[in-house]
Design a protein around this motif. Structure first.
Motif, PDB file in Angstrom:
ATOM      1  N   UNK A  97      -4.312  20.140  -6.496  1.00  0.00           N
ATOM      2  CA  UNK A  97      -4.555  19.302  -7.671  1.00  0.00           C
ATOM      3  C   UNK A  97      -5.708  18.343  -7.406  1.00  0.00           C
ATOM      4  N   UNK A  98      -5.739  17.733  -6.225  1.00  0.00           N
ATOM      5  CA  UNK A  98      -6.838  16.806  -5.912  1.00  0.00           C
ATOM      6  C   UNK A  98      -8.179  17.540  -5.880  1.00  0.00           C
ATOM      7  N   UNK A  99      -8.183  18.775  -5.421  1.00  0.00           N
ATOM      8  CA  UNK A  99      -9.430  19.562  -5.424  1.00  0.00           C
ATOM      9  C   UNK A  99      -9.881  19.827  -6.857  1.00  0.00           C
ATOM     10  N   UNK A 124      12.846  13.972  -0.333  1.00  0.00           N
ATOM     11  CA  UNK A 124      12.034  13.613   0.821  1.00  0.00           C
ATOM     12  C   UNK A 124      10.612  14.119   0.803  1.00  0.00           C
ATOM     13  N   UNK A 125      10.202  14.858  -0.238  1.00  0.00           N
ATOM     14  CA  UNK A 125       8.877  15.469  -0.230  1.00  0.00           C
ATOM     15  C   UNK A 125       7.772  14.569  -0.762  1.00  0.00           C
ATOM     16  N   UNK A 126       8.102  13.554  -1.587  1.00  0.00           N
ATOM     17  CA  UNK A 126       7.049  12.803  -2.261  1.00  0.00           C
ATOM     18  C   UNK A 126       6.125  12.090  -1.272  1.00  0.00           C
ATOM     19  N   UNK A 127       6.681  11.474  -0.248  1.00  0.00           N
ATOM     20  CA  UNK A 127       5.850  10.730   0.710  1.00  0.00           C
ATOM     21  C   UNK A 127       6.039  11.262   2.116  1.00  0.00           C
ATOM     22  N   UNK A 128       6.244  12.565   2.223  1.00  0.00           N
ATOM     23  CA  UNK A 128       6.458  13.151   3.544  1.00  0.00           C
ATOM     24  C   UNK A 128       5.203  13.008   4.397  1.00  0.00           C
ATOM     25  N   UNK A 129       5.405  12.944   5.700  1.00  0.00           N
ATOM     26  CA  UNK A 129       4.313  12.671   6.631  1.00  0.00           C
ATOM     27  C   UNK A 129       3.698  13.962   7.162  1.00  0.00           C
ATOM     28  N   UNK A 130       3.522  14.909   6.277  1.00  0.00           N
ATOM     29  CA  UNK A 130       2.850  16.155   6.605  1.00  0.00           C
ATOM     30  C   UNK A 130       2.307  16.736   5.319  1.00  0.00           C
ATOM     31  N   UNK A 131       1.462  17.724   5.445  1.00  0.00           N
ATOM     32  CA  UNK A 131       0.914  18.375   4.270  1.00  0.00           C
ATOM     33  C   UNK A 131       1.963  19.277   3.635  1.00  0.00           C
ATOM     34  N   UNK A 138      -4.350  14.534   8.285  1.00  0.00           N
ATOM     35  CA  UNK A 138      -5.596  14.121   8.919  1.00  0.00           C
ATOM     36  C   UNK A 138      -6.277  13.118   7.997  1.00  0.00           C
ATOM     37  N   UNK A 139      -7.381  12.565   8.440  1.00  0.00           N
ATOM     38  CA  UNK A 139      -8.061  11.514   7.675  1.00  0.00           C
ATOM     39  C   UNK A 139      -8.556  12.036   6.331  1.00  0.00           C
ATOM     40  N   UNK A 140      -8.971  13.303   6.284  1.00  0.00           N
ATOM     41  CA  UNK A 140      -9.456  13.875   5.021  1.00  0.00           C
ATOM     42  C   UNK A 140      -8.332  13.914   3.986  1.00  0.00           C
ATOM     43  N   UNK A 141      -7.133  14.335   4.411  1.00  0.00           N
ATOM     44  CA  UNK A 141      -5.984  14.354   3.516  1.00  0.00           C
ATOM     45  C   UNK A 141      -5.670  12.948   3.028  1.00  0.00           C
ATOM     46  N   UNK A 142      -5.611  11.997   3.958  1.00  0.00           N
ATOM     47  CA  UNK A 142      -5.266  10.623   3.597  1.00  0.00           C
ATOM     48  C   UNK A 142      -6.275  10.035   2.621  1.00  0.00           C
ATOM     49  N   UNK A 143      -7.544  10.331   2.833  1.00  0.00           N
ATOM     50  CA  UNK A 143      -8.590   9.816   1.950  1.00  0.00           C
ATOM     51  C   UNK A 143      -8.458  10.398   0.547  1.00  0.00           C
ATOM     52  N   UNK A 216      -7.087   5.554   7.880  1.00  0.00           N
ATOM     53  CA  UNK A 216      -6.991   5.613   6.421  1.00  0.00           C
ATOM     54  C   UNK A 216      -5.517   5.537   6.034  1.00  0.00           C
ATOM     55  N   UNK A 217      -5.216   4.764   4.995  1.00  0.00           N
ATOM     56  CA  UNK A 217      -3.855   4.628   4.506  1.00  0.00           C
ATOM     57  C   UNK A 217      -3.625   5.606   3.358  1.00  0.00           C
TER      58      UNK A 217
END
Length: 490
Positions: A97-99, A124-131, A138-143, A216-217
């Protein structure tokens, strides 16, 4: 028992969604419907009077876990007609979606953002700490996530996702309109470990911890509410709540009707009485136009309410005096020498601590205010996540050890579904300086304003229809607002 006759179709649609199979699969129909959406928004948009955005809902639900996003365009028809919506049948991965949003901006020169909602039903999926594919951030995902998702919906009719009693056991107000039995359609039971990546307060802390690791947050979001209603009657008044969808509209069977019936276990079903008359998104914009409101959402100068129309502002700075919170131009001083909700407070003078000015005004047709709180989250020197609640204004009582001395009480008469504003205050203001500030540690601060008790919609239904609510049904409510955070980064 009031059960939706269309739920079987809903389950089939959900299954098709999860499999990536579009039951209609008609690009021509998609184009016609999208053009109609655009035409309606353009028809009713009146700059300065009434703003209608062009947008849609992306309804990703892998395994019936809610990952829905509302996509909001800043632009008019000339740009939005150049595309058609990216749907969950195209992909249920948020990165895709972001793409799509990035491609839209490159192709048209426009702007768009997405607002995740109902994380409490995501298991648990909305803010999970993985893709989505199970890989580490990674920083690209976080950005990308922080850039395209500057907001998070924290309250709506299907539950409030600000905080949870198991995550915040010291918070007396965390158990508010909680809906935590299962996922969206009641197929997988909730487990305690899922909660920490569903609720906003925990996600804010997790985001700062990820920032330590990545620079990056990914969870740097403001907070909004929404009705998410499907009946074209988006009321949030407890005394006049028309429900989320047509079969939850006022009736004598709403007390025990089923909104979504679990095919697995009735304990996982969502009953009509579980739904709340929530919520609203409030925006501090410079004018009532698409561009100004969208820009305010992008910079996170927004707050959420559980349906009340109370107003709240907060500013953080380094040199605010306690008396300034009472100035007529307190907001002008806040902008000139500090930052508003959603902003970043840069490091200040050596030895200084952040100072906050908060003002809240009750809904003119609603309940008085009880208290104003500042909720601080931070990552300590060991990398552990911490939180603390500081009460900065209390109606008709003092603050002792950062907490209101006693409860405000209640004027609710359950039998008649009435209350009075004999307690509480119409306006509350507070000035606060962080007594535990460590300039070397990341922190976020947001304001929560809580009203005095008032009748919930269930209390109004009972005498009106002459029915008795089932045991355990919530009858009163303490409506509230949650502001976007202000972040401090060393």
């Amino acid at each position: 028992m009031g059960v939706c006759t269309g739920l079987d179709a809903a389950y089939e649609w959900s299954a098709a969604n999860a499999a990536g199979e579009d039951p209609i699969d008609s690009p021509e129909m998609q184009r016609r419907v999208w053009d109609r959406v655009i035409d309606n928004a353009e028809r009713y948009n009146q700059p300065g009077v009434f703003t209608a955005f062009i947008g849609y809902e992306w309804t990703s639900g892998p395994g019936s876990n809610n990952l829905h996003r509302n996509v909001i365009f800043r632009d008019n028809a000339d740009r939005t007609r150049q595309v058609v919506p990216f749907s969950a049948f195209d992909s249920d991965d948020p990165e895709d979606l972001w793409r799509y949003l990035a491609d839209y901006e490159v192709r048209t020169g426009g702007r768009a953002l997405a607002i995740p909602h109902n994380g409490n039903l995501s298991n648990g999926m909305m803010s999970m700490l993985e893709t989505f594919d199970g890989e580490p951030f990674d920083a690209e995902y976080a950005t990308a996530r922080a850039g395209y998702e500057p907001l998070l919906e924290v309250t709506q009719s299907k539950g409030t996702g600000e905080a949870h009693p198991l995550l915040s056991p010291d918070d007396a107000f965390a158990d508010f309109e909680i809906m935590d039995a299962s996922n969206l359609i009641g197929t997988v039971p909730k487990t305690p470990e899922m909660l920490k990546t569903e609720y906003a307060r925990e996600a804010l802390k997790l985001g700062m911890a990820e920032e330590v690791r990545l620079g990056v947050n990914p969870f740097k979001f403001g907070m909004v509410g929404s009705t998410d209603n499907h009946n074209a009657i988006p009321s949030t008044r407890e005394e006049n709540w028309f429900g989320k969808i047509y079969y939850v509209e006022p009736s004598d069977h709403r007390k025990d009707g089923i909104f979504i019936e679990s095919a697995v276990d009735p304990r996982f079903s969502i009953y009509d009485r579980d739904l709340g008359a929530s919520g609203l998104a409030a925006v501090w914009a410079t004018e009532n136009t698409r561009e100004a409101i969208w820009d305010a959402m992008k910079r996170r100068e927004v707050y959420a309410t559980s349906g009340t129309r109370l107003r709240v502002r907060v500013f953080a700075g380094w040199d605010f005096a306690e008396s300034e919170v009472q100035l007529p131009d307190f907001a002008a001083e806040g902008y000139a020498r500090g930052v508003p909700m959603g902003g970043d407070l840069r490091p200040g003078p050596e030895g200084a601590s952040p100072r906050f000015m908060v003002r809240a005004l009750r809904d003119p047709e609603g309940a008085n205010l009880d208290r104003v709180q500042i909720i601080k989250g931070w990552v300590d020197g060991n990398g552990d996540l911490q939180e603390r609640i500081y009460e900065v204004a209390c109606a008709d009582r003092e603050i002792v050890d950062n907490a209101c001395a006693g409860d405000v009480g209640s004027t609710v008469d359950i039998a008649t579904a009435t209350y009075t504003n004999d307690i509480g205050r119409g306006v509350l203001s507070g000035w606060w300086e962080d007594p535990d500030f460590d300039p070397s540690l990341r922190a976020s601060y947001y304001v929560r304003v809580i009203q005095i008790p008032s009748p919930r919609w269930t209390a109004y239904d009972a005498p009106y229809f002459g029915v008795k609510m089932p045991e355990g049904t919530a009858i009163t409510v303490r409506d509230r607002a949650f502001t976007s955070p202000i972040w401090y980064t060393p």
